[in-house]
Structure formats: C-alpha cells, structure tokens
Scaffold this active site. Structure first.
Site, PDB file in Angstrom:
ATOM      1  N   GLY A  79      42.637  39.414  35.383  1.00 17.46           N
ATOM      2  CA  GLY A  79      41.619  38.846  36.101  1.00 17.46           C
ATOM      3  C   GLY A  79      42.258  38.300  37.514  1.00 17.46           C
ATOM      4  O   GLY A  79      41.568  38.735  38.620  1.00 17.46           O
ATOM      5  N   THR A 108      37.649  45.214  33.834  1.00 20.04           N
ATOM      6  CA  THR A 108      38.450  44.556  32.825  1.00 20.04           C
ATOM      7  C   THR A 108      40.095  44.597  32.876  1.00 20.04           C
ATOM      8  O   THR A 108      40.292  45.763  33.135  1.00 20.04           O
ATOM      9  CB  THR A 108      37.986  45.195  31.320  1.00 20.04           C
ATOM     10  N   GLY A 109      40.721  43.646  33.045  1.00 20.76           N
ATOM     11  CA  GLY A 109      41.950  43.525  32.991  1.00 20.76           C
ATOM     12  C   GLY A 109      42.652  42.088  33.411  1.00 20.76           C
ATOM     13  O   GLY A 109      41.954  41.191  33.208  1.00 20.76           O
ATOM     14  N   ARG A 153      40.690  27.829  33.425  1.00 20.33           N
ATOM     15  CA  ARG A 153      40.912  29.073  34.525  1.00 20.33           C
ATOM     16  C   ARG A 153      39.649  30.043  34.360  1.00 20.33           C
ATOM     17  O   ARG A 153      39.110  29.984  33.558  1.00 20.33           O
ATOM     18  CB  ARG A 153      42.032  29.932  33.684  1.00 20.33           C
ATOM     19  N   VAL A 154      39.352  30.436  35.365  1.00 17.47           N
ATOM     20  CA  VAL A 154      38.413  31.264  35.758  1.00 17.47           C
ATOM     21  C   VAL A 154      39.027  32.829  36.237  1.00 17.47           C
ATOM     22  O   VAL A 154      39.776  32.740  36.825  1.00 17.47           O
ATOM     23  CB  VAL A 154      37.287  30.945  36.790  1.00 17.47           C
ATOM     24  N   GLY A 155      38.602  33.934  35.505  1.00 14.51           N
ATOM     25  CA  GLY A 155      39.330  35.120  35.730  1.00 14.51           C
ATOM     26  C   GLY A 155      38.096  35.874  36.803  1.00 14.51           C
ATOM     27  O   GLY A 155      37.244  35.303  37.404  1.00 14.51           O
ATOM     28  N   ASP A 156      38.189  37.242  36.854  1.00 10.36           N
ATOM     29  CA  ASP A 156      37.283  38.014  37.686  1.00 10.36           C
ATOM     30  C   ASP A 156      35.829  38.259  37.173  1.00 10.36           C
ATOM     31  O   ASP A 156      34.879  38.514  37.875  1.00 10.36           O
ATOM     32  CB  ASP A 156      38.115  39.339  38.120  1.00 10.36           C
ATOM     33  N   THR A 175      37.274  41.813  27.456  1.00  8.60           N
ATOM     34  CA  THR A 175      36.083  41.734  28.248  1.00  8.60           C
ATOM     35  C   THR A 175      35.114  42.715  28.013  1.00  8.60           C
ATOM     36  O   THR A 175      35.515  43.603  27.525  1.00  8.60           O
ATOM     37  CB  THR A 175      36.611  42.144  29.812  1.00  8.60           C
TER      38      THR A 175
END
Lengths: 313, 313
Positions: free
Chosen positions: A234, A231-232, A208-211, A180
């Site tokens: 999510g 970043t990580g 899939r949607v992350g943060d 990210t």
C-alpha cells in the site's frame, strides 16, 4: 443496451502453484465465483454498478479465505482493524473508513459514509460512532476469530526483530501476500463503480493505514475513464496515486485502459519498488487485471462472455 | 544556480476585508512573513526544500492564529485532532498522520513517519505510539487551549441542529473558513517539496478525515512537475484528487502550472461544488496561488523577487 461487466480480486502476492493444494485452490475458485455471481445478479437485473460492487465485496468479506471482513488479519495488539472505500463513477461521490473494528461489512459502512454523511472519510472510534448512529451491522470478536489468522499473528510476532518490519502478511510457508479484496463494475446504464476492503497487515502497528481507504490511491471510479481497485504494498500505491494515475493517463494522455494499466503496474510501480496489482474496467466494459507479483486472486465476467478465474501468472 | 522559491498558505474561506480589523490583518501578515522567513533562511543557505517546508509549517503551527498545531480547533468532544502530510519531490517519499492529539508539531511527525518508518500513513492512537517511540515533542491540553477556539466550539454546538452539518469552521461573524496551513518550496538543487497541516473542523464528529493527510488530494510533490498544498472543503478535494490532478495535467497534457491550477481550482472544483484554494510551485520555481473562495491567507518569496503577502481576492 444490456452490456455489463464486473471484475473482482482477492489480493495479490507470492501465490505459487507449488505451495497450493488442490483443495485450497478449489476453495478460492469457489469463493471468487460466488462473489462475482453476487455482483453479476445485480447487474443482470439492471441494478447499479455501485450495488454490484458492494455485493461482490460483501461476499468476499464474509469468506474467511480473504483478508477483509471475517478473515481480517490480527494487528500487533490482537485486534482486527479494517479499512474500506467505495466510489461512484457517475458523480464522483465516495466513502471510506479506516481503522475500524467489529463491523461485519466495512464496504457497507464506507458506502453509508458516502450516502448518509457529508463526509468522505471517517476513521477509528469516530467511524464506529457513526456506524452505531446509522445502525450498521456489528459482529463480535468471536465472528472475526479465524484460527489461521491468529496463528499468523503468533508467527509474525516471533519473527518481529524490527518493529516496523511487516509490510506484508507472513504466511505458513514464508509467502508474501497483500490481503485485500475489491470489485469494479459497469452496469447496463454505463455507470462505473469501484470498491476495496482490507484487514490490513498481520502484526500491524502504529495505526498504519494503507492505500485501500484512500480515494485516488487504492480506489477510484469516474464514468469518463475507468474504475480501479488495487491490492499490493500500500505505501507504494499511495505514493504513486495508482488508481487516479490510470484514469489520468486515459483522460489526459489518451492511453487505452490496457496501455494505462501496463504503464502504471508494470513500469512505474516496478521502478518505485511497489509490488501488487489491480483490477480495472473502462466505460466500454473492457477489463484489465494486471499484477507484477507472483499471483493475484481474480475473476471477471461480462454479459457476453464466460466467467474467467485466475490465481497465478 | 542559486534560484529558490517558497510559498505558504494559512487557509482559505470567507475572508472579507469588511470583517477584518487593521490589527487582526497586521497580525496575520506578520505571522505569514515569519513563516516564510523560517523557510527561506533554509533555502538561502542551500538547504533542502523538504526542510524549508517543515520549518515554515512549524512556524504556522506554533501561531494560534491558524487552525493547525497550537491553534487547532476543537472537535465535538472538546479535543484537538490534527492531520498533516509531507512529500518529497525527488523520490516521491511521503509521510502522513491523521487524528492525532497532543503532538506539538504534526508536520514533524508526518516527516518522521516518512523518514523513520516503512509506512506512509499512521492514524490515531497508533500514530501516538509511534510518536512516543521516536521521542516526538508532545504538548499538553493547556498548550492547545486557545480561548477563541473554545468559544468557536460552544457556538458551533449551539447551532448544531443537524449532526453532520459542519463542513466549515463557524467564525464569530458567520464566516466559513477552511483552516489549514501549508507550504511548497523549490530548493537551489531544483528539488520540490510540499506539506500541509490542519486542526480539522470545529465541532468535528465521527473521526472525519479531510484531504490534508491524503497524498494526492491535499499534498503532492514530484520533481518532474510540481509541488502542491491545498486548503478548502476537504471532501471535494479528496473526490477530485486535486493535488495529483494538477501534476497529471502538467505531465500528461502538457499544461503549464498556471493552466493546470486554473483548470482544477477555477473550473473542475467549482463544477463539483468544492470551495478553497491551493499553493503550487513548478520545477522552474514558478508559483501560483489560486483560490475560488473569498480569500486565502498566502505569501510567496523567491531568491530574485520581493515578498508577496495576500489575504483577499
């Protein structure tokens, strides 16, 4: 007042000195320096934090070293599906996009959603329709074809014994890396902004949607408190509403930026099992770059201090 | 301890007694009573708040009166694109879906994302692939074809002079209505849960995603504080991170559930220009149903109190 400050990240994860060559390390440092310079030049000239954040992230998106924009990883079906978000601390305006392909700079599309639509969050084919309507810059599959990323997909597919067992990028040497990029800034007018952009996960399935595109989770900015880009892993950042949590700990509990960052990244996220980090700036220009993983590509620069670049712990 | 409590909503907006017939009002009341009963029977038998929330929302999704599931409104392209999310207060697990079509009960798919995937948030075609993999219940276009909703689309299209000028449903009589359903519950074990489901906006374009599938914005649950489900002008709820804000005001500033709800719905959201409301329950079983719009379809029931149903201010 001519005080300004900016910080950027290029992802966190298992980034070890032992598995890095001197050339690769230098390439990352040069890329981080270029990106922070792209943001700083705007701040130095009295420009807006929002524009500095966009400019720094564009620089990172255009560099194939980072998993965003040109360097976005491939999904299970061999596509690049990217997410991004941006927020303006002055008025809490925000824009976000998710699951978009063939957009050269997702962060600029997120900014356009904020500035040119009545919406905050557009996803998928609909977001692409919006991009066409506002004449956003498109790029074809050749632009996004970075051989290293394609090799990563092939390797991830080979080891894909469990359908959903890819919560992190699989790198050449088995590293986990949460790819990210992001930026936070305070301009000379005292305004804050934050932005985040990602190419998602190698071999990603199921849309899939992350943060990264989630305001409050991956990105948040509020002149009252701070600006944050995460970043990580999510999923944990969504469940912990990480970016807004730091703002709330400052506003409601009176913690300093450092205390709030330590509480969320080193305590709450660790207890939940969430690996990663974030970059944070408060409305005095203080910067924190906490992470609980092995490393995080990061840099910061203020009007009155030298450039700092870090990769490892 | 046999204390339990549940609350539900069926959307907020310009809901005026003057534009409601007795029959229509009775139909809404019956639907709300059925939904709360579907949740309460689970709680009374010692079941989980999470299951009660799902069950109450399924009842609302199956009723064409509400803009969720069967009654989902039509997008600009004549499709039903639905969003939903659910969260478990005990362990902060969460699941969400956005931009999905042909799924009979989006709330159950969100729960499946939480329970059967490593992810929190799946969107679009990828979420449908996941639904097929786990054998979710699909429904065809005929099931979702509710004539009233189709008429709303035609009217919205006729008045669509500005491409993005549809931030609220246009009803027969020019009412604004934010169509969403939701539930929050506390079970006899003291666990909290929250869920939200929506059919989005009539004549919606560009893959717009509102607050309903966003953990922290439209839905949040944490046994330490409260469980929240929102309904309203989603863009403002995202920017204000409404659901988590209430939790933070309780946890970090020591406000009661009522104080936190008043602060967020009647003060912060109003200042930002955000119309809508929410349902909230704390870990003592206290329930609040605040809204700053003309009305909100709502109901609540606790082990030790009578059923309450409300529509107007």
């Amino acid at each position: 007042m001519n005080k300004y400050a900016i910080a950027i990240h290029g992802g966190a994860g298992t980034i070890l000195k032992s598995s890095m060559t001197d050339e690769k390390e230098q390439a990352y440092k040069t890329a981080l320096e270029e990106a922070i310079h792209a943001g700083e030049v705007i701040l130095k000239n009295g420009g807006a934090a929002l524009d500095a954040v966009e400019s720094a992230i564009i620089s990172l998106e255009n560099n194939p070293l980072f998993n965003a924009g040109k360097g976005a990883v491939f999904t299970n079906t061999g596509k690049n599906e990217m997410d991004a978000s941006i927020m303006n601390g002055l008025d809490l305006r925000a824009g976000a996009v998710a699951g978009i392909s063939n957009i050269k700079n997702p962060i600029s599309l997120a900014k356009a959603v904020m500035e040119k639509s009545e919406h905050v969050f557009l996803a998928g084919a609909g977001a692409i329709d919006f991009a066409k309507k506002i004449n956003a810059e498109f790029a074809d599959a050749d632009y996004f074809f970075v051989p290293m990323r394609y090799d990563q997909l092939q390797k991830a597919k080979q080891s894909d014994t469990i359908a959903l067992d890819h919560t992190a990028d699989t790198f050449e040497n088995g590293e986990k890396k949460f790819g990210t990029v992001g930026a936070v800034a305070m301009d000379v007018h005292g305004n804050l902004a934050a932005g985040t952009s990602t190419g998602g996960m190698t071999n990603k399935k199921y849309g899939r949607v992350g943060d990264s595109p989630i305001i409050g989770a991956g990105t948040y900015a509020n002149n009252t408190t701070c600006a944050i880009s995460c970043t990580g892993h999510g999923e944990f950042f969504i469940r912990a509403v990480v970016a807004y949590d730091i703002s709330c700990l400052m506003e409601y509990k009176g913690l300093s930026l450092k205390e709030a960052c330590d509480k969320v990244v080193m305590d709450k996220l660790v207890k939940l099992g969430g690996e990663g980090g974030l970059i944070a700036i408060d409305n005095k220009g203080n910067i924190e770059l906490p992470f609980n993983s092995e490393g995080m590509y990061r840099a910061k620069k203020a009007a009155d201090s030298d450039l700092y670049i870090g990769i490892y712990k």
